[in-house]
Write an enzyme that holds these catalytic residues in place. Structure first.
Site, PDB file in Angstrom:
ATOM      1  N   LYS A   1       0.856  -1.206   0.000  1.00  0.00           N
ATOM      2  CA  LYS A   1       0.000   0.000   0.000  1.00  0.00           C
ATOM      3  C   LYS A   1       0.881   1.242   0.000  1.00  0.00           C
ATOM      4  O   LYS A   1       0.618   2.221  -0.710  1.00  0.00           O
ATOM      5  CB  LYS A   1      -0.922  -0.029   1.221  1.00  0.00           C
ATOM      6  CG  LYS A   1      -1.950   1.070   1.287  1.00  0.00           C
ATOM      7  CD  LYS A   1      -1.445   2.369   1.878  1.00  0.00           C
ATOM      8  CE  LYS A   1      -2.541   3.423   1.950  1.00  0.00           C
ATOM      9  NZ  LYS A   1      -2.050   4.739   2.349  1.00  0.00           N
TER      10      LYS A   1
ATOM     11  N   ASP B   1      -4.764   5.132 -15.776  1.00  0.00           N
ATOM     12  CA  ASP B   1      -5.841   4.416 -15.094  1.00  0.00           C
ATOM     13  C   ASP B   1      -5.275   3.704 -13.855  1.00  0.00           C
ATOM     14  O   ASP B   1      -4.697   2.619 -13.963  1.00  0.00           O
ATOM     15  CB  ASP B   1      -6.441   3.417 -16.098  1.00  0.00           C
ATOM     16  CG  ASP B   1      -7.610   2.636 -15.528  1.00  0.00           C
ATOM     17  OD1 ASP B   1      -7.786   2.635 -14.304  1.00  0.00           O
ATOM     18  OD2 ASP B   1      -8.317   2.006 -16.321  1.00  0.00           O
TER      19      ASP B   1
ATOM     20  N   HIS C   1       4.711  11.426   9.992  1.00  0.00           N
ATOM     21  CA  HIS C   1       3.311  11.414   9.582  1.00  0.00           C
ATOM     22  C   HIS C   1       2.523  12.518  10.293  1.00  0.00           C
ATOM     23  O   HIS C   1       1.810  13.297   9.677  1.00  0.00           O
ATOM     24  CB  HIS C   1       2.729  10.044   9.935  1.00  0.00           C
ATOM     25  CG  HIS C   1       1.469   9.737   9.216  1.00  0.00           C
ATOM     26  ND1 HIS C   1       1.458   9.233   7.941  1.00  0.00           N
ATOM     27  CD2 HIS C   1       0.177   9.888   9.583  1.00  0.00           C
ATOM     28  CE1 HIS C   1       0.209   9.079   7.553  1.00  0.00           C
ATOM     29  NE2 HIS C   1      -0.586   9.474   8.535  1.00  0.00           N
TER      30      HIS C   1
HETATM   31  C1  MEV Z   1       0.773   4.732   4.922  1.00  0.00           C
HETATM   32  O1  MEV Z   1      -0.024   5.336   3.936  1.00  0.00           O
HETATM   33  C2  MEV Z   1       1.747   3.775   4.296  1.00  0.00           C
HETATM   34  C3  MEV Z   1       2.598   2.958   5.266  1.00  0.00           C
HETATM   35  O2  MEV Z   1       1.755   2.258   6.190  1.00  0.00           O
HETATM   36  C4  MEV Z   1       3.399   1.991   4.454  1.00  0.00           C
HETATM   37  C5  MEV Z   1       4.156   0.952   5.235  1.00  0.00           C
HETATM   38  O3  MEV Z   1       3.736   0.606   6.355  1.00  0.00           O
HETATM   39  O4  MEV Z   1       5.172   0.471   4.705  1.00  0.00           O
HETATM   40  C6  MEV Z   1       3.486   3.846   6.105  1.00  0.00           C
END
Ligand code: MEV
Length: 438
Positions: free
Chosen positions: A280, A296, A393
């Site tokens: 993700k 896309d 973050h």
């Molecule tokens: C957050 O959008 C993405 C992460 O969770 C990816 C990961 O854990 O490697 C920080």
């Protein structure tokens, strides 16, 4: 109370909005204002957006950011990213700068073949179907010439068509499995048009094929569609440096960092729960560039995750190693992208994004997108294995919290300064705002 409506798509835009507002927002006078607030004041530009889809009532904004300092195959790029998640662009920029000082990213396109299939049902012997297919194959290609001739002039087109027996999966199920080279186009329309022509020729010729029995002549085409699984449209991107060059400050031991980083990748290779989150994070980078360049992202997502499961178990898209004191980190992913066709010549911001990337070919864009994914994963794993993810973050999320509390510019300035030296948590921000306001 919800109600149904017929003929909605035929209403004018303002009548559509009236219906939506009356039906769903009768107590919210603001709803119409919010929808209209996002209209573009340039009528032509707004009409362009209205006409991308059916029933457009307004535009949906996402920030378009840029991550500079990406050195890819010795060429510098500033990468455009359309994304709402606060820390993604900052993380990409940080990783780009880190690797720019260590030789940059190396990327290479391994293959560019795309796939499409005609799925059909056939009742009869496979031997006679094979015989029919080999007789008819040149005509399948010939009948598609009006569709393929321009692509062929540029060096692309149909690579091959195979007959595949899938009757062990579903009784009577077979495929025309076709491979294509679509050059700088993503190629969905080209491939689907070819496939629909193959299906038409195939059905028509079966009806008059003399070696077929009456029942064999009735080929039942179920559907003709490209596949978004493109394991032969592959790109690889890589970074490497001596382990000793991996740290930027004395607080972190390079050997320990490299070891933990590789362990984190190994965990994502072995453990699907972690692999999904790991991937993700990669897609944070990939989708943002795919979206900014008018490609896309749903097709890319579907294909990439299928590739992550290619060994029968969902796993990491990136890999890492340490050999003879050299740290290496790489990604290999399927990406079917276009830099011509689709939105690329229509959406002004997409055109701008492609120009920012030096008007790349589809192959160059594949490399850039793969690098964005690798950089994003590097940034995430670097935080996860050292400070933890929340520090960076929450720093980036600070502005969202301040906006939730409708902080003034002056308050924002004070609080951003304050949190340079304090840990950002939701409650710490609330406390700090309350203190200022008191
Ligand atoms: C957050 O959008 C993405 C992460 O969770 C990816 C990961 O854990 O490697 C920080």
């Amino acid at each position: 109370m919800s109600k149904s409506i017929s003929g909605f798509s035929k209403l004018s835009k303002s009548k559509k909005i009236d219906w939506i507002v009356d039906t769903y927002f009768s107590n919210n006078k603001n709803a119409k204002h919010i929808l209209k607030q996002y209209w573009n004041s340039d009528d032509k530009l707004q009409q362009l957006h209205d006409e991308f889809i059916e029933n457009t009532i307004t535009n949906y904004y996402l920030p378009l950011g840029v991550a500079p300092n990406f050195l890819i195959n010795n060429k510098l790029y500033t990468i455009p990213m359309a994304i709402e998640e606060s820390s993604v662009v900052a993380a990409a920029s940080k990783a780009a700068k880190f690797w720019m000082d260590r030789g940059g990213f190396k990327a290479e396109v391994l293959s560019t073949t795309k796939i499409g299939q005609v799925h059909f049902m056939f009742q009869g012997s496979f031997e006679s179907l094979k015989n029919f297919f080999s007789t008819i194959k040149p005509k399948l290609i010939e009948d598609a010439k009006p569709i393929t001739k321009n692509m062929e002039k540029r060096g692309g087109g149909i690579i091959d068509i195979e007959l595949r027996d899938k009757s062990h999966n579903i009784e009577g199920y077979y495929q025309l499995h076709a491979t294509f080279e679509t050059l700088d186009a993503m190629g969905a329309n080209f491939i689907n048009s070819c496939l629909e022509q193959f299906a038409k020729t195939f059905k028509e010729e079966a009806l008059v094929f003399k070696d077929f029995s009456e029942s064999e002549k009735q080929i039942d085409v179920v559907m003709s569609i490209l596949s978004n699984y493109v394991p032969e449209c592959l790109v690889r991107a890589e970074v490497s440096c001596p382990v000793t060059d991996l740290t930027e400050n004395d607080n972190m031991d390079a050997d320990e960092f490299a070891r933990k980083f590789v362990q984190a990748v190994n965990i994502a290779e072995a453990e699907p729960y972690r692999a999904v989150t790991h991937n993700k994070g990669i897609m944070n980078g990939i989708d943002a560039v795919v979206l900014a360049t008018g490609n896309d992202f749903r097709a890319v997502e579907a294909g990439v995750h299928a590739y992550a499961s290619k060994k029968g178990k969902y796993s990491s898209l990136t890999h890492a190693s340490i050999n003879d004191g050299v740290f290496k980190f790489w990604i290999e992913i399927p990406l079917a992208l276009g830099t011509v066709g689709g939105l690329t010549s229509l959406h002004p911001l997409v055109k701008l994004a492609l120009e920012l990337l030096h008007k790349p070919t589809a192959k160059e864009l594949m490399q850039i997108v793969a690098v964005a994914g690798l950089a994003q994963n590097f940034a995430a794993l670097r935080s996860l294995t050292t400070t933890g993810i929340q520090e960076g973050h929450m720093k980036m999320h600070l502005m969202n919290i301040l906006n939730q509390f409708e902080a003034t510019n002056k308050e924002k300035e004070l609080l951003v300064n304050h949190f340079k030296t304090h840990t950002v948590t939701h409650s710490a921000v609330v406390e700090a705002i309350e203190k200022i306001r008191a």
